[in-house]
Design a protein around this motif. Structure first.
Motif, PDB file in Angstrom:
ATOM      1  N   ALA A  20      12.746  20.235 -67.829  1.00  0.00           N
ATOM      2  CA  ALA A  20      11.337  20.443 -68.171  1.00  0.00           C
ATOM      3  C   ALA A  20      10.924  19.419 -69.217  1.00  0.00           C
ATOM      4  O   ALA A  20      11.774  18.822 -69.887  1.00  0.00           O
ATOM      5  CB  ALA A  20      11.129  21.855 -68.716  1.00  0.00           C
ATOM      6  N   LYS A  52       7.080  22.146 -64.165  1.00  0.00           N
ATOM      7  CA  LYS A  52       8.092  22.003 -65.216  1.00  0.00           C
ATOM      8  C   LYS A  52       7.582  21.183 -66.398  1.00  0.00           C
ATOM      9  O   LYS A  52       8.332  20.889 -67.316  1.00  0.00           O
ATOM     10  CB  LYS A  52       9.356  21.351 -64.649  1.00  0.00           C
ATOM     11  N   MET A  72       8.858  31.117 -69.586  1.00  0.00           N
ATOM     12  CA  MET A  72      10.120  30.722 -68.937  1.00  0.00           C
ATOM     13  C   MET A  72      11.165  31.819 -69.084  1.00  0.00           C
ATOM     14  O   MET A  72      11.854  32.170 -68.129  1.00  0.00           O
ATOM     15  CB  MET A  72      10.673  29.428 -69.565  1.00  0.00           C
ATOM     16  N   PRO A  79      14.786  25.919 -67.673  1.00  0.00           N
ATOM     17  CA  PRO A  79      15.513  24.765 -67.152  1.00  0.00           C
ATOM     18  C   PRO A  79      16.876  24.624 -67.813  1.00  0.00           C
ATOM     19  O   PRO A  79      17.218  25.385 -68.720  1.00  0.00           O
ATOM     20  CB  PRO A  79      14.602  23.605 -67.547  1.00  0.00           C
ATOM     21  N   ILE A  82      15.542  20.205 -71.633  1.00  0.00           N
ATOM     22  CA  ILE A  82      14.139  20.110 -72.030  1.00  0.00           C
ATOM     23  C   ILE A  82      13.926  18.840 -72.849  1.00  0.00           C
ATOM     24  O   ILE A  82      14.599  18.621 -73.855  1.00  0.00           O
ATOM     25  CB  ILE A  82      13.682  21.336 -72.860  1.00  0.00           C
TER      26      ILE A  82
END
Length: 171
Positions: A20, A52, A72, A79, A82
């Motif tokens: 992301a 994302k 999230m 994810p 990041i």
């Protein structure tokens, strides 16, 4: 675009594939870092997913990234890496992830920019690319002097940004 590319590539080289990005929409650095993020994903044959990417403005930099991290976690769709616009955003992301029992770097790798003092005070020390402030100032002064003395077109300046790897990306 170079910095965004480097941080994203670092996560990709660490085996991350679900990355992301948190980018600032109201300045050129944010736009360019996003371009680098996209380029690195494409180079690794990973499809760009706009879901994302979190865009925020200066005015909502404290609230919007926090809201997106909460979403999230709530959706259990965080994810494995990041990319953050800067260390301040990375600090907030790490703090919120930990409050929701998501471990950095065990569950998610987080990387920032600027290698500011914030990167040292974060709950997990933040891996960050050094922003060469002194070198940039010197180069800017030299460019101005050159512009005053010459009519030659200026060439873009590219500076090295060394990585300062810390806890947030160590496995």
């Amino acid at each position: 675009a170079g910095g965004g590319y480097l941080v994203t590539k670092h996560l990709l080289d660490s085996g991350r594939r679900n990355i992301a990005g948190f980018f600032k929409a109201d300045d050129r650095q944010g736009i360019e870092r996003h371009k680098g993020y996209v380029n690195a994903l494409q180079e690794h044959e990973i499809a760009y997913d706009p879901d994302k990417v979190v865009w925020f403005h200066t005015e909502d930099r404290r609230k919007k990234p926090a809201l997106m991290v909460r979403n999230m976690v709530r959706q259990n769709s965080f994810p494995d890496g990041i990319v953050c616009y800067n260390d301040q955003i990375a600090y907030g992301v790490i703090d919120l992830l930990q409050k929701h029992n998501v471990r950095v770097p065990e569950d998610v790798l987080v990387i920032g920019f600027d290698d500011s003092s914030i990167s040292e005070y974060s709950p997990v020390k933040i891996t960050s690319f050094v922003h060469p402030k002194v070198e940039m100032g010197r180069a800017a002064a030299n460019k101005l002097i050159h512009m005053l003395r010459s009519s030659d077109p200026e060439q873009p300046l590219v500076l090295d940004m060394p990585l300062h790897e810390k806890e947030s990306t160590r496995r």
